[in-house]
Scaffold this motif. Structure first.
Motif, PDB file in Angstrom:
ATOM      1  N   VAL A   1       0.834  -1.200   0.000  1.00 54.05           N
ATOM      2  CA  VAL A   1       0.000   0.000   0.000  1.00 54.05           C
ATOM      3  C   VAL A   1       0.869   1.251   0.000  1.00 54.05           C
ATOM      4  O   VAL A   1       0.570   2.247  -0.675  1.00 54.05           O
ATOM      5  N   PHE A   2       1.966   1.197   0.734  1.00 52.36           N
ATOM      6  CA  PHE A   2       2.858   2.355   0.793  1.00 52.36           C
ATOM      7  C   PHE A   2       3.762   2.449  -0.435  1.00 52.36           C
ATOM      8  O   PHE A   2       4.415   3.465  -0.658  1.00 52.36           O
ATOM      9  N   GLU A   3       3.832   1.355  -1.183  1.00 47.64           N
ATOM     10  CA  GLU A   3       4.622   1.343  -2.406  1.00 47.64           C
ATOM     11  C   GLU A   3       3.729   1.300  -3.636  1.00 47.64           C
ATOM     12  O   GLU A   3       4.170   0.891  -4.717  1.00 47.64           O
ATOM     13  N   ALA A   4       2.473   1.696  -3.468  1.00 50.63           N
ATOM     14  CA  ALA A   4       1.535   1.616  -4.597  1.00 50.63           C
ATOM     15  C   ALA A   4       1.990   2.491  -5.757  1.00 50.63           C
ATOM     16  O   ALA A   4       1.852   2.112  -6.923  1.00 50.63           O
ATOM     17  N   ASN A   5       2.522   3.663  -5.460  1.00 50.10           N
ATOM     18  CA  ASN A   5       3.032   4.568  -6.493  1.00 50.10           C
ATOM     19  C   ASN A   5       4.431   5.038  -6.095  1.00 50.10           C
ATOM     20  O   ASN A   5       4.620   5.598  -5.003  1.00 50.10           O
ATOM     21  N   VAL A   6       5.382   4.795  -6.948  1.00 54.74           N
ATOM     22  CA  VAL A   6       6.763   5.183  -6.703  1.00 54.74           C
ATOM     23  C   VAL A   6       7.200   6.137  -7.822  1.00 54.74           C
ATOM     24  O   VAL A   6       7.111   5.801  -9.010  1.00 54.74           O
ATOM     25  N   ASP A   7       7.633   7.312  -7.430  1.00 58.09           N
ATOM     26  CA  ASP A   7       8.123   8.301  -8.401  1.00 58.09           C
ATOM     27  C   ASP A   7       9.578   8.003  -8.730  1.00 58.09           C
ATOM     28  O   ASP A   7      10.417   7.826  -7.830  1.00 58.09           O
ATOM     29  N   VAL A   8       9.876   7.958 -10.036  1.00 58.55           N
ATOM     30  CA  VAL A   8      11.244   7.702 -10.513  1.00 58.55           C
ATOM     31  C   VAL A   8      11.701   8.913 -11.320  1.00 58.55           C
ATOM     32  O   VAL A   8      11.102   9.263 -12.339  1.00 58.55           O
ATOM     33  N   ILE A   9      12.774   9.556 -10.868  1.00 54.47           N
ATOM     34  CA  ILE A   9      13.342  10.717 -11.556  1.00 54.47           C
ATOM     35  C   ILE A   9      14.752  10.366 -12.018  1.00 54.47           C
ATOM     36  O   ILE A   9      15.599   9.968 -11.206  1.00 54.47           O
ATOM     37  N   LYS A  10      14.980  10.470 -13.306  1.00 54.94           N
ATOM     38  CA  LYS A  10      16.285  10.166 -13.884  1.00 54.94           C
ATOM     39  C   LYS A  10      17.076  11.460 -14.062  1.00 54.94           C
ATOM     40  O   LYS A  10      16.620  12.387 -14.744  1.00 54.94           O
ATOM     41  N   ILE A  11      18.245  11.519 -13.411  1.00 52.28           N
ATOM     42  CA  ILE A  11      19.085  12.713 -13.425  1.00 52.28           C
ATOM     43  C   ILE A  11      20.418  12.378 -14.089  1.00 52.28           C
ATOM     44  O   ILE A  11      21.083  11.406 -13.691  1.00 52.28           O
ATOM     45  N   PRO A  12      20.824  13.134 -15.078  1.00 51.06           N
ATOM     46  CA  PRO A  12      22.099  12.852 -15.762  1.00 51.06           C
ATOM     47  C   PRO A  12      23.289  12.996 -14.819  1.00 51.06           C
ATOM     48  O   PRO A  12      23.328  13.878 -13.958  1.00 51.06           O
ATOM     49  N   ASP A  13      24.261  12.104 -14.971  1.00 49.64           N
ATOM     50  CA  ASP A  13      25.533  12.134 -14.232  1.00 49.64           C
ATOM     51  C   ASP A  13      25.334  12.142 -12.723  1.00 49.64           C
ATOM     52  O   ASP A  13      26.137  12.728 -11.978  1.00 49.64           O
ATOM     53  N   LEU A  14      24.285  11.511 -12.233  1.00 47.75           N
ATOM     54  CA  LEU A  14      24.029  11.516 -10.793  1.00 47.75           C
ATOM     55  C   LEU A  14      25.115  10.748 -10.043  1.00 47.75           C
ATOM     56  O   LEU A  14      25.653  11.222  -9.042  1.00 47.75           O
ATOM     57  N   MET A  15      25.459   9.568 -10.509  1.00 48.29           N
ATOM     58  CA  MET A  15      26.436   8.747  -9.819  1.00 48.29           C
ATOM     59  C   MET A  15      27.824   9.360  -9.873  1.00 48.29           C
ATOM     60  O   MET A  15      28.609   9.219  -8.926  1.00 48.29           O
ATOM     61  N   ALA A  16      28.118  10.047 -10.949  1.00 48.16           N
ATOM     62  CA  ALA A  16      29.439  10.658 -11.073  1.00 48.16           C
ATOM     63  C   ALA A  16      29.620  11.802 -10.086  1.00 48.16           C
ATOM     64  O   ALA A  16      30.735  12.068  -9.606  1.00 48.16           O
TER      65      ALA A  16
ATOM     66  N   ASP B   1      14.425  19.683 -14.601  1.00 47.11           N
ATOM     67  CA  ASP B   1      15.358  20.198 -15.598  1.00 47.11           C
ATOM     68  C   ASP B   1      15.040  19.544 -16.943  1.00 47.11           C
ATOM     69  O   ASP B   1      14.476  18.453 -17.005  1.00 47.11           O
ATOM     70  N   ALA B   2      15.444  20.218 -18.009  1.00 49.08           N
ATOM     71  CA  ALA B   2      15.140  19.691 -19.347  1.00 49.08           C
ATOM     72  C   ALA B   2      15.788  18.343 -19.592  1.00 49.08           C
ATOM     73  O   ALA B   2      15.276  17.505 -20.364  1.00 49.08           O
ATOM     74  N   LEU B   3      16.954  18.093 -18.952  1.00 46.68           N
ATOM     75  CA  LEU B   3      17.650  16.821 -19.155  1.00 46.68           C
ATOM     76  C   LEU B   3      17.162  15.717 -18.225  1.00 46.68           C
ATOM     77  O   LEU B   3      17.562  14.570 -18.361  1.00 46.68           O
ATOM     78  N   GLU B   4      16.324  16.058 -17.244  1.00 45.69           N
ATOM     79  CA  GLU B   4      15.796  15.055 -16.321  1.00 45.69           C
ATOM     80  C   GLU B   4      14.500  14.454 -16.877  1.00 45.69           C
ATOM     81  O   GLU B   4      13.800  15.096 -17.665  1.00 45.69           O
ATOM     82  N   SER B   5      14.232  13.254 -16.465  1.00 46.99           N
ATOM     83  CA  SER B   5      12.988  12.579 -16.885  1.00 46.99           C
ATOM     84  C   SER B   5      12.290  12.008 -15.658  1.00 46.99           C
ATOM     85  O   SER B   5      12.922  11.695 -14.646  1.00 46.99           O
ATOM     86  N   TYR B   6      10.970  11.900 -15.785  1.00 50.37           N
ATOM     87  CA  TYR B   6      10.154  11.480 -14.650  1.00 50.37           C
ATOM     88  C   TYR B   6       9.251  10.324 -15.062  1.00 50.37           C
ATOM     89  O   TYR B   6       8.646  10.331 -16.139  1.00 50.37           O
ATOM     90  N   GLU B   7       9.165   9.296 -14.200  1.00 48.64           N
ATOM     91  CA  GLU B   7       8.272   8.163 -14.421  1.00 48.64           C
ATOM     92  C   GLU B   7       7.571   7.836 -13.111  1.00 48.64           C
ATOM     93  O   GLU B   7       8.067   8.159 -12.027  1.00 48.64           O
ATOM     94  N   ARG B   8       6.433   7.199 -13.221  1.00 54.78           N
ATOM     95  CA  ARG B   8       5.703   6.728 -12.038  1.00 54.78           C
ATOM     96  C   ARG B   8       5.487   5.224 -12.172  1.00 54.78           C
ATOM     97  O   ARG B   8       4.909   4.757 -13.161  1.00 54.78           O
ATOM     98  N   LYS B   9       5.981   4.478 -11.189  1.00 52.63           N
ATOM     99  CA  LYS B   9       5.812   3.036 -11.168  1.00 52.63           C
ATOM    100  C   LYS B   9       4.655   2.696 -10.220  1.00 52.63           C
ATOM    101  O   LYS B   9       4.678   3.068  -9.037  1.00 52.63           O
ATOM    102  N   SER B  10       3.659   2.027 -10.717  1.00 47.72           N
ATOM    103  CA  SER B  10       2.489   1.648  -9.932  1.00 47.72           C
ATOM    104  C   SER B  10       2.502   0.152  -9.652  1.00 47.72           C
ATOM    105  O   SER B  10       2.718  -0.664 -10.562  1.00 47.72           O
ATOM    106  N   ALA B  11       2.275  -0.215  -8.372  1.00 46.13           N
ATOM    107  CA  ALA B  11       2.201  -1.627  -8.006  1.00 46.13           C
ATOM    108  C   ALA B  11       0.833  -2.182  -8.379  1.00 46.13           C
ATOM    109  O   ALA B  11      -0.192  -1.494  -8.280  1.00 46.13           O
TER     110      ALA B  11
END
Length: 310
Positions: free
Chosen positions: A93-108, A139-149
Motif C-alpha cells: 500500500v505504501f509502495e503503490a506509487n513510486v516516483d522515478v526521476i532520472k538525473i544525468p551524471d548523478l552517480m558521477a 530540468d530539461a535533461l531530467e525525466s520522470y516516471e511513475r511506477k504503480s504496483a
C-alpha cells in the motif's frame, strides 16, 4: 481446586505394566516449587490435560516425559506464514506509487559533498512543489516516471493463506473469519456440522477422561458418596431456533397422542416419558420443575394425621 501450569509439575516414570489402569501414563507427579521440598501426587489427585497426543510417548525425554505436545505447534508455522503474507501485502500500500526521476551524471557527482547538499535541496523543493500544486518541475535533461504496483490477485493469495490457517486450526473458514458462506447455494451447515463433530470428539475422548477425577470429587463433595446413575453430559454445541423447537415438540406430542389412543401406553406413562424430553429440547424449560411441584403437592395432600388414630 488449584490450577497448575505444566512447568510446575514434573511427571515420573511411565507405568509399563499393561494390566495397570495407568499403563502408558506417569506413576506419579512432582510439584517442585515448595519450600518444604518436592511434593509427590498420585494421578488420582490430578485432572491432567495433555494437549496434542504424542506419536510415541515412550521416546520422550527430559521435561517432556508424561506430557503431550503443544496444540500450538500444529498451526504456529502456518500462522507465521499467513502473518508475513499480510504484512507484505500491507507494505505494498505504501509502495503503490513510486516516483522515478532520472538525473544525468548523478552517480558521477554523488561523491561531491557540495553536490549532495544541492541534490537534496533540489529534490526537497521538487517534492514540495508537487505536494502544493501537483506540478513537478524538472530540468530539461531530467525525466520522470511513475511506477504503480499491481494489486490484481492479491485478494486470492490472502484468501488461500487464510484458508490454510483455518485448516491448520481445524476451524471452518466461515467461523474462523466470522464471514458468511461463499457460493450461491452454500449455507455453511456442512462445515459447521463437521466442526461440531470434531469438538464433540475432543469432549468425549480427551476432556471427559481428564475431568473424570474432578467429577468424582464433585460427587463426593455434593452427595457424600458416588451415587449410581449420576453422569455428566456436555451442553449441545448447536442451538435450535424457536421454530425448530416448536416443530420437534409438536411431533413428540403427536406421537404421544397416537400411542395413548392406540392403548400402547396410558397418559400417566407418556407424561413421565415426555416431560423430560420437552424440557431438554427447550420447548417448555420449566415443565419438569412444575410437574415435580405438582407431585409434591399431591403427596402433601395425602399426608397429615391418620383419622383412625384420633
Amino acid at each position: 481446586l488449584s490450577v497448575l501450569p505444566r512447568r510446575e509439575l514434573s511427571a515420573g516414570e511411565l507405568t509399563r505394566d499393561p494390566g495397570d489402569p495407568l499403563f502408558g501414563r506417569p506413576a506419579h507427579y512432582r510439584y517442585n516449587n515448595t519450600g518444604d521440598g518436592q511434593l509427590t501426587f498420585h494421578p488420582s489427585r490430578l485432572a491432567i490435560f495433555d494437549g496434542a497426543e504424542c506419536i510415541d510417548p515412550w521416546r520422550q525425554t527430559g521435561e517432556s516425559i508424561g506430557w503431550g505436545d503443544s496444540i500450538i505447534d500444529a498451526l504456529y508455522e502456518t500462522m507465521k506464514q499467513g502473518d508475513s503474507t499480510l504484512a507484505n501485502v500491507a507494505s505494498l500500500v505504501f509502495e503503490a506509487n513510486v516516483d522515478v526521476i532520472k538525473i544525468p551524471d548523478l552517480m558521477a557527482m554523488a561523491n561531491n559533498p557540495e553536490y549532495e547538499q544541492k541534490f537534496l535541496k533540489r529534490t526537497t523543493l521538487a517534492a514540495a512543489s508537487k505536494g502544493i500544486n501537483r506540478t513537478l518541475i524538472l530540468d530539461a535533461l531530467e525525466s520522470y516516471e511513475r511506477k504503480s504496483a499491481s494489486f490484481n490477485g492479491l485478494d486470492k493469495v490472502i484468501d488461500q493463506f487464510l484458508r490454510v490457517c483455518a485448516g491448520a486450526a481445524d476451524i471452518p473458514m466461515t467461523r474462523f473469519m466470522a464471514q458468511s458462506p461463499a457460493g450461491l447455494s452454500s449455507t455453511g451447515d456442512g462445515d459447521m456440522r463437521n466442526y461440531y463433530d470434531m469438538v464433540q470428539t475432543i469432549q468425549n475422548t480427551e476432556l471427559t477422561p481428564s475431568l473424570y477425577t474432578l467429577d468424582r470429587a464433585l460427587q463426593r463433595t455434593t452427595f457424600g458418596e458416588e451415587p449410581e446413575g449420576v453422569a455428566s453430559i456436555w451442553s449441545p454445541l448447536e442451538q435450535m431456533s424457536e421454530k425448530e423447537q416448536a416443530e420437534i415438540g409438536a411431533k413428540h406430542a403427536e406421537t404421544a397422542s397416537k400411542l395413548i389412543m392406540s392403548g400402547v401406553y396410558d397418559a400417566e406413562q407418556m407424561q413421565e416419558a415426555l416431560t423430560p424430553v420437552l424440557t431438554e429440547i427447550g420447548v417448555y424449560p420449566t415443565l419438569a420443575t412444575i410437574m415435580a411441584d405438582v407431585e409434591a403437592d399431591d403427596n402433601d395432600d395425602l399426608g397429615g394425621d391418620d383419622p383412625l388414630e384420633l
